[in-house]
Design a protein around this motif. Structure first.
Motif, mmCIF file in Angstrom:
data_model
loop_
_atom_site.group_PDB
_atom_site.id
_atom_site.type_symbol
_atom_site.label_atom_id
_atom_site.label_comp_id
_atom_site.label_asym_id
_atom_site.label_seq_id
_atom_site.Cartn_x
_atom_site.Cartn_y
_atom_site.Cartn_z
ATOM 1 N N ASP A 53 32.463 -30.797 -19.358
ATOM 2 C CA ASP A 53 31.794 -31.050 -20.638
ATOM 3 C C ASP A 53 30.320 -30.683 -20.559
ATOM 4 O O ASP A 53 29.767 -30.045 -21.452
ATOM 5 C CB ASP A 53 31.912 -32.533 -21.024
ATOM 6 N N ILE A 54 29.699 -31.142 -19.488
ATOM 7 C CA ILE A 54 28.268 -30.880 -19.311
ATOM 8 C C ILE A 54 28.017 -29.373 -19.266
ATOM 9 O O ILE A 54 27.120 -28.854 -19.918
ATOM 10 C CB ILE A 54 27.744 -31.557 -18.022
ATOM 11 N N ILE A 55 28.859 -28.668 -18.517
ATOM 12 C CA ILE A 55 28.688 -27.219 -18.405
ATOM 13 C C ILE A 55 28.878 -26.556 -19.769
ATOM 14 O O ILE A 55 28.108 -25.672 -20.156
ATOM 15 C CB ILE A 55 29.684 -26.643 -17.369
ATOM 16 N N ALA A 56 29.893 -27.014 -20.515
ATOM 17 C CA ALA A 56 30.138 -26.445 -21.842
ATOM 18 C C ALA A 56 28.939 -26.670 -22.753
ATOM 19 O O ALA A 56 28.586 -25.812 -23.562
ATOM 20 C CB ALA A 56 31.393 -27.071 -22.449
ATOM 21 N N GLN A 57 28.309 -27.837 -22.619
ATOM 22 C CA GLN A 57 27.172 -28.166 -23.484
ATOM 23 C C GLN A 57 25.947 -27.311 -23.162
ATOM 24 O O GLN A 57 25.213 -26.910 -24.060
ATOM 25 C CB GLN A 57 26.792 -29.639 -23.319
ATOM 26 N N VAL A 58 25.704 -27.073 -21.895
ATOM 27 C CA VAL A 58 24.463 -26.377 -21.536
ATOM 28 C C VAL A 58 24.642 -24.870 -21.420
ATOM 29 O O VAL A 58 23.673 -24.143 -21.303
ATOM 30 C CB VAL A 58 23.861 -26.921 -20.213
ATOM 31 N N LYS A 59 25.888 -24.401 -21.472
ATOM 32 C CA LYS A 59 26.172 -22.995 -21.239
ATOM 33 C C LYS A 59 25.416 -22.087 -22.205
ATOM 34 O O LYS A 59 25.002 -20.981 -21.849
ATOM 35 C CB LYS A 59 27.678 -22.733 -21.373
ATOM 36 N N ASN A 60 25.237 -22.562 -23.439
ATOM 37 C CA ASN A 60 24.597 -21.733 -24.459
ATOM 38 C C ASN A 60 23.081 -21.729 -24.359
ATOM 39 O O ASN A 60 22.425 -20.912 -24.979
ATOM 40 C CB ASN A 60 25.013 -22.213 -25.852
ATOM 41 N N VAL A 61 22.559 -22.666 -23.627
ATOM 42 C CA VAL A 61 21.102 -22.762 -23.540
ATOM 43 C C VAL A 61 20.644 -22.622 -22.098
ATOM 44 O O VAL A 61 19.662 -23.206 -21.682
ATOM 45 C CB VAL A 61 20.587 -24.096 -24.132
ATOM 46 N N LEU A 62 21.394 -21.842 -21.330
ATOM 47 C CA LEU A 62 21.097 -21.708 -19.918
ATOM 48 C C LEU A 62 19.787 -20.972 -19.672
ATOM 49 O O LEU A 62 19.543 -19.917 -20.237
ATOM 50 C CB LEU A 62 22.213 -20.920 -19.224
ATOM 51 N N SER A 63 18.972 -21.562 -18.852
ATOM 52 C CA SER A 63 17.885 -20.795 -18.273
ATOM 53 C C SER A 63 18.322 -20.470 -16.848
ATOM 54 O O SER A 63 19.435 -20.788 -16.446
ATOM 55 C CB SER A 63 16.587 -21.597 -18.301
ATOM 56 N N GLU A 64 17.467 -19.853 -16.099
ATOM 57 C CA GLU A 64 17.881 -19.423 -14.768
ATOM 58 C C GLU A 64 18.340 -20.603 -13.917
ATOM 59 O O GLU A 64 19.334 -20.540 -13.214
ATOM 60 C CB GLU A 64 16.737 -18.689 -14.081
ATOM 61 N N ILE A 65 17.587 -21.697 -14.034
ATOM 62 C CA ILE A 65 17.978 -22.920 -13.342
ATOM 63 C C ILE A 65 17.909 -24.081 -14.331
ATOM 64 O O ILE A 65 16.879 -24.303 -14.961
ATOM 65 C CB ILE A 65 17.065 -23.225 -12.141
ATOM 66 N N THR A 66 19.018 -24.774 -14.497
ATOM 67 C CA THR A 66 19.064 -25.918 -15.395
ATOM 68 C C THR A 66 19.363 -27.166 -14.572
ATOM 69 O O THR A 66 20.324 -27.187 -13.810
ATOM 70 C CB THR A 66 20.167 -25.722 -16.466
ATOM 71 N N VAL A 67 18.534 -28.165 -14.711
ATOM 72 C CA VAL A 67 18.748 -29.415 -13.978
ATOM 73 C C VAL A 67 19.089 -30.523 -14.971
ATOM 74 O O VAL A 67 18.373 -30.727 -15.940
ATOM 75 C CB VAL A 67 17.501 -29.817 -13.162
ATOM 76 N N ILE A 68 20.206 -31.194 -14.723
ATOM 77 C CA ILE A 68 20.688 -32.224 -15.625
ATOM 78 C C ILE A 68 21.014 -33.482 -14.831
ATOM 79 O O ILE A 68 21.506 -33.406 -13.710
ATOM 80 C CB ILE A 68 21.974 -31.746 -16.338
ATOM 81 N N ASP A 69 20.715 -34.620 -15.441
ATOM 82 C CA ASP A 69 21.138 -35.878 -14.837
ATOM 83 C C ASP A 69 22.497 -36.265 -15.411
ATOM 84 O O ASP A 69 22.656 -36.359 -16.621
ATOM 85 C CB ASP A 69 20.092 -36.959 -15.118
ATOM 86 N N TYR A 70 23.464 -36.447 -14.540
ATOM 87 C CA TYR A 70 24.828 -36.796 -14.954
ATOM 88 C C TYR A 70 24.835 -37.989 -15.895
ATOM 89 O O TYR A 70 25.573 -38.021 -16.874
ATOM 90 C CB TYR A 70 25.643 -37.117 -13.699
ATOM 91 N N ASN A 71 24.017 -38.972 -15.637
ATOM 92 C CA ASN A 71 24.031 -40.211 -16.402
ATOM 93 C C ASN A 71 23.409 -40.063 -17.783
ATOM 94 O O ASN A 71 23.605 -40.910 -18.646
ATOM 95 C CB ASN A 71 23.285 -41.303 -15.647
ATOM 96 N N LYS A 72 22.642 -39.011 -17.984
ATOM 97 C CA LYS A 72 21.985 -38.855 -19.281
ATOM 98 C C LYS A 72 22.834 -38.060 -20.255
ATOM 99 O O LYS A 72 22.488 -37.921 -21.416
ATOM 100 C CB LYS A 72 20.628 -38.163 -19.095
ATOM 101 N N GLN A 73 23.954 -37.533 -19.795
ATOM 102 C CA GLN A 73 24.826 -36.765 -20.668
ATOM 103 C C GLN A 73 25.770 -37.679 -21.423
ATOM 104 O O GLN A 73 26.372 -38.575 -20.849
ATOM 105 C CB GLN A 73 25.636 -35.763 -19.857
ATOM 106 N N VAL A 74 25.912 -37.467 -22.710
ATOM 107 C CA VAL A 74 26.894 -38.197 -23.502
ATOM 108 C C VAL A 74 28.084 -37.279 -23.727
ATOM 109 O O VAL A 74 27.951 -36.232 -24.340
ATOM 110 C CB VAL A 74 26.298 -38.647 -24.834
ATOM 111 N N ALA A 75 29.225 -37.668 -23.230
ATOM 112 C CA ALA A 75 30.408 -36.804 -23.327
ATOM 113 C C ALA A 75 30.948 -36.805 -24.758
ATOM 114 O O ALA A 75 30.863 -37.790 -25.451
ATOM 115 C CB ALA A 75 31.486 -37.263 -22.368
#
Ligand SMILES: [Zn+2]
Length: 75
Positions: A53-75
């Motif tokens: 889910d997280i990957i699907a959400q950020v896939k469209n707004v990818l920069s070279e390196i994207t850092v995400i906190d697992y706990n901050k994502q709302v599925a």
């Protein structure tokens, strides 16, 4: 039990890195089971689903390196 060394698994958190189209997604604080002997990391199905889910959400707004906190994502 660990499939590699048959060691005991303990609950832990890890950093999961995914490589897509020359971009890197780094997901921090991912819950996992970690082998206490060899350090191999296992994810359960819920976690794997959420990672997708997280990957699907950020896939469209990818920069070279994207850092995400697992706990901050709302599925
Ligand atoms: Zn192991």
């Amino acid at each position: 039990m660990c499939v590699f060394c048959k060691g005991d698994l303990k609950e832990s958190r890890t950093i999961h890195t995914v490589n897509i189209n020359d971009c890197i997604i780094i997901i921090k604080n991912v819950p996992c089971m970690e082998c206490s002997q060899c350090g191999e990391v296992y994810f359960n199905d819920d976690v794997l689903e959420k990672i997708e889910d997280i990957i699907a959400q950020v896939k469209n707004v990818l920069s070279e390196i994207t850092v995400i906190d697992y706990n901050k994502q709302v599925a």
